[in-house]
Motif scaffolding. Sequence first.
Motif, PDB file in Angstrom:
ATOM      1  N   GLY A   9      62.097  70.692  39.048  1.00  0.00           N
ATOM      2  CA  GLY A   9      62.951  69.848  38.212  1.00  0.00           C
ATOM      3  C   GLY A   9      62.534  68.391  38.232  1.00  0.00           C
ATOM      4  O   GLY A   9      62.520  67.729  37.187  1.00  0.00           O
ATOM      5  N   ARG A  10      62.189  67.887  39.408  1.00  0.00           N
ATOM      6  CA  ARG A  10      61.754  66.498  39.521  1.00  0.00           C
ATOM      7  C   ARG A  10      60.275  66.320  39.187  1.00  0.00           C
ATOM      8  O   ARG A  10      59.827  65.209  38.897  1.00  0.00           O
ATOM      9  N   GLY A  11      59.521  67.403  39.283  1.00  0.00           N
ATOM     10  CA  GLY A  11      58.082  67.313  39.047  1.00  0.00           C
ATOM     11  C   GLY A  11      57.360  66.574  40.147  1.00  0.00           C
ATOM     12  O   GLY A  11      56.398  65.841  39.880  1.00  0.00           O
ATOM     13  N   MET A  12      57.808  66.746  41.380  1.00  0.00           N
ATOM     14  CA  MET A  12      57.180  66.072  42.519  1.00  0.00           C
ATOM     15  C   MET A  12      57.410  66.867  43.798  1.00  0.00           C
ATOM     16  O   MET A  12      58.239  67.787  43.839  1.00  0.00           O
ATOM     17  N   TRP A  13      56.667  66.501  44.828  1.00  0.00           N
ATOM     18  CA  TRP A  13      56.834  67.118  46.133  1.00  0.00           C
ATOM     19  C   TRP A  13      58.000  66.471  46.866  1.00  0.00           C
ATOM     20  O   TRP A  13      58.344  65.308  46.620  1.00  0.00           O
ATOM     21  N   LEU A  14      58.601  67.219  47.789  1.00  0.00           N
ATOM     22  CA  LEU A  14      59.678  66.716  48.634  1.00  0.00           C
ATOM     23  C   LEU A  14      59.227  66.738  50.086  1.00  0.00           C
ATOM     24  O   LEU A  14      58.682  67.738  50.559  1.00  0.00           O
ATOM     25  N   ALA A  15      59.473  65.642  50.786  1.00  0.00           N
ATOM     26  CA  ALA A  15      59.152  65.556  52.208  1.00  0.00           C
ATOM     27  C   ALA A  15      60.430  65.255  52.979  1.00  0.00           C
ATOM     28  O   ALA A  15      61.075  64.230  52.749  1.00  0.00           O
ATOM     29  N   ALA A  16      60.813  66.174  53.881  1.00  0.00           N
ATOM     30  CA  ALA A  16      62.001  65.983  54.723  1.00  0.00           C
ATOM     31  C   ALA A  16      61.619  66.325  56.152  1.00  0.00           C
ATOM     32  O   ALA A  16      60.650  67.032  56.413  1.00  0.00           O
ATOM     33  N   VAL A 260      48.563  67.293  52.814  1.00  0.00           N
ATOM     34  CA  VAL A 260      49.715  66.679  53.468  1.00  0.00           C
ATOM     35  C   VAL A 260      50.711  67.772  53.818  1.00  0.00           C
ATOM     36  O   VAL A 260      51.060  68.591  52.952  1.00  0.00           O
ATOM     37  N   GLY A 261      51.165  67.813  55.040  1.00  0.00           N
ATOM     38  CA  GLY A 261      52.175  68.800  55.415  1.00  0.00           C
ATOM     39  C   GLY A 261      51.753  70.217  55.128  1.00  0.00           C
ATOM     40  O   GLY A 261      52.576  71.052  54.749  1.00  0.00           O
ATOM     41  N   GLY A 262      50.461  70.505  55.270  1.00  0.00           N
ATOM     42  CA  GLY A 262      49.980  71.866  55.108  1.00  0.00           C
ATOM     43  C   GLY A 262      49.722  72.312  53.677  1.00  0.00           C
ATOM     44  O   GLY A 262      49.386  73.470  53.450  1.00  0.00           O
ATOM     45  N   VAL A 263      49.885  71.419  52.699  1.00  0.00           N
ATOM     46  CA  VAL A 263      49.633  71.791  51.309  1.00  0.00           C
ATOM     47  C   VAL A 263      48.694  70.778  50.656  1.00  0.00           C
ATOM     48  O   VAL A 263      48.538  69.652  51.140  1.00  0.00           O
ATOM     49  N   THR A 264      48.104  71.166  49.552  1.00  0.00           N
ATOM     50  CA  THR A 264      47.201  70.278  48.808  1.00  0.00           C
ATOM     51  C   THR A 264      48.001  69.502  47.774  1.00  0.00           C
ATOM     52  O   THR A 264      48.732  70.077  46.968  1.00  0.00           O
ATOM     53  N   VAL A 265      47.857  68.190  47.832  1.00  0.00           N
ATOM     54  CA  VAL A 265      48.502  67.299  46.858  1.00  0.00           C
ATOM     55  C   VAL A 265      47.411  66.751  45.951  1.00  0.00           C
ATOM     56  O   VAL A 265      46.427  66.181  46.431  1.00  0.00           O
ATOM     57  N   GLU A 266      47.572  66.940  44.654  1.00  0.00           N
ATOM     58  CA  GLU A 266      46.556  66.501  43.705  1.00  0.00           C
ATOM     59  C   GLU A 266      46.692  65.001  43.422  1.00  0.00           C
ATOM     60  O   GLU A 266      47.775  64.422  43.522  1.00  0.00           O
ATOM     61  N   ALA A 267      45.567  64.393  43.069  1.00  0.00           N
ATOM     62  CA  ALA A 267      45.572  62.967  42.709  1.00  0.00           C
ATOM     63  C   ALA A 267      46.590  62.710  41.608  1.00  0.00           C
ATOM     64  O   ALA A 267      46.658  63.448  40.621  1.00  0.00           O
ATOM     65  N   GLY A 268      47.399  61.690  41.791  1.00  0.00           N
ATOM     66  CA  GLY A 268      48.406  61.320  40.800  1.00  0.00           C
ATOM     67  C   GLY A 268      49.772  61.930  41.032  1.00  0.00           C
ATOM     68  O   GLY A 268      50.755  61.470  40.456  1.00  0.00           O
ATOM     69  N   GLN A 269      49.868  62.954  41.883  1.00  0.00           N
ATOM     70  CA  GLN A 269      51.172  63.563  42.143  1.00  0.00           C
ATOM     71  C   GLN A 269      52.022  62.664  43.047  1.00  0.00           C
ATOM     72  O   GLN A 269      51.506  61.877  43.838  1.00  0.00           O
ATOM     73  N   ALA A 270      53.323  62.795  42.888  1.00  0.00           N
ATOM     74  CA  ALA A 270      54.271  61.973  43.646  1.00  0.00           C
ATOM     75  C   ALA A 270      54.966  62.804  44.718  1.00  0.00           C
ATOM     76  O   ALA A 270      55.132  64.020  44.585  1.00  0.00           O
ATOM     77  N   ILE A 271      55.375  62.119  45.781  1.00  0.00           N
ATOM     78  CA  ILE A 271      56.146  62.731  46.864  1.00  0.00           C
ATOM     79  C   ILE A 271      57.432  61.938  47.040  1.00  0.00           C
ATOM     80  O   ILE A 271      57.396  60.703  47.212  1.00  0.00           O
ATOM     81  N   LEU A 272      58.557  62.617  46.975  1.00  0.00           N
ATOM     82  CA  LEU A 272      59.845  62.000  47.278  1.00  0.00           C
ATOM     83  C   LEU A 272      60.058  62.108  48.787  1.00  0.00           C
ATOM     84  O   LEU A 272      60.119  63.209  49.332  1.00  0.00           O
ATOM     85  N   VAL A 273      60.151  60.973  49.447  1.00  0.00           N
ATOM     86  CA  VAL A 273      60.236  60.918  50.904  1.00  0.00           C
ATOM     87  C   VAL A 273      61.686  60.673  51.298  1.00  0.00           C
ATOM     88  O   VAL A 273      62.257  59.633  50.972  1.00  0.00           O
ATOM     89  N   MET A 274      62.289  61.625  51.995  1.00  0.00           N
ATOM     90  CA  MET A 274      63.709  61.562  52.337  1.00  0.00           C
ATOM     91  C   MET A 274      63.904  60.806  53.651  1.00  0.00           C
ATOM     92  O   MET A 274      64.006  61.394  54.727  1.00  0.00           O
ATOM     93  N   LEU A 275      63.956  59.495  53.542  1.00  0.00           N
ATOM     94  CA  LEU A 275      64.048  58.633  54.715  1.00  0.00           C
ATOM     95  C   LEU A 275      65.345  58.840  55.486  1.00  0.00           C
ATOM     96  O   LEU A 275      65.353  58.869  56.712  1.00  0.00           O
ATOM     97  N   GLY A 276      66.446  58.933  54.757  1.00  0.00           N
ATOM     98  CA  GLY A 276      67.743  59.026  55.409  1.00  0.00           C
ATOM     99  C   GLY A 276      67.868  60.251  56.283  1.00  0.00           C
ATOM    100  O   GLY A 276      68.326  60.169  57.430  1.00  0.00           O
ATOM    101  N   ALA A 277      67.459  61.398  55.763  1.00  0.00           N
ATOM    102  CA  ALA A 277      67.558  62.638  56.521  1.00  0.00           C
ATOM    103  C   ALA A 277      66.694  62.613  57.764  1.00  0.00           C
ATOM    104  O   ALA A 277      66.995  63.265  58.766  1.00  0.00           O
TER     105      ALA A 277
END
Length: 331
Positions: A9-16, A260-277
């Motif tokens: 839905g967001r079109g990006m990776w999630l990091a928690a 990153v985190g065991g997966v391949t992230v392609e150039a230009g892709q975004a990661i939403l970084v969940m700082l609060g959690a």
Amino acid sequence: MQELEWDEGRGMWLAAGTALVEEVLGHPALRVRPVAEPVPPALAGGSAAEVFGALVRMNDGERHAAPKLALQRALAVFAAAPAGGASGAQLRARAVAGRLLAEGRPIGAWAFEAPVSTVASLLGFADAQLPAVARWMAGFVACLSPLSNAAQIGQAHAASLRLLAAMRELVQAAPEGSLAEGVAQEGAAAGWRDDHAILANLVGLLSQTYEATAGLLGNALVALQHGADRSDAAQLVAQVMQTDPPIVNTRRFAAERCTVGGVTVEAGQAILVMLGAAQRGFGHGRHACPGQQLALQIAAGCIEALGSKPLPQLTWTYRASANARIPEFHQ
């Protein structure tokens, strides 16, 4: 080891999770801005874009290193506290916030104005200038959200011109011992000789205060409404920073294909970084907030300014934001 998850839905990776968040924030291939978009397109052509493009927190590599070192060293002076005592920043916040309360500021306006007025005072602005600086900053921060509309962005361009002019005048005759003088001196020592970038980052320091520190203070007020103990303001603020931080998300953008985190992230892709959690509301690594101690102390000083009088009953909603949790109070 937790892996990145793709959010369709967001079109990006999630990091928690703490370990994964720290890996993302420290990864050399992940940038704070997309490589092809150093400044949001909506800001293009105006003064706010020039400020945004020069901000330490919006740049990586060598362009980031010297300015951050200068800011860290200058801010450390005001964050230093004697054993068992309050820092200069905390004492200044207590005085500035107390004066605003005595002038009758409603809590909702006070929660935003007190922190930014404190930092403006530390920079060296005279008391009579503080209301204007706070007003201009309210106009400027409107452009920092992807939710900003055209009218807000236009207002931000006008506000940034006023802020840059005021900063230029201040730095040219910075009061002895002021934060503005300290940043200029540390900047020269660190090899940071871009006058416009110095002015822009002083504006940036105020903008972070207006949002993040005001959010921290606001969330502390929410905690007080829920019955938290305010006998130790520093402890209260530190606890709120852990349980209800003002900045809950940030983003990183892959400058090249990487793992990153065991997966391949392609150039230009975004990661939403969940700082609060991950309890990393001040960030981590090379882009950790250089003013984190100052923010905690300013929020604590503002809480101390409230004294022991009962707070009015407050209601609040949260400011529309993709990354922050900042309450707006209504009495």
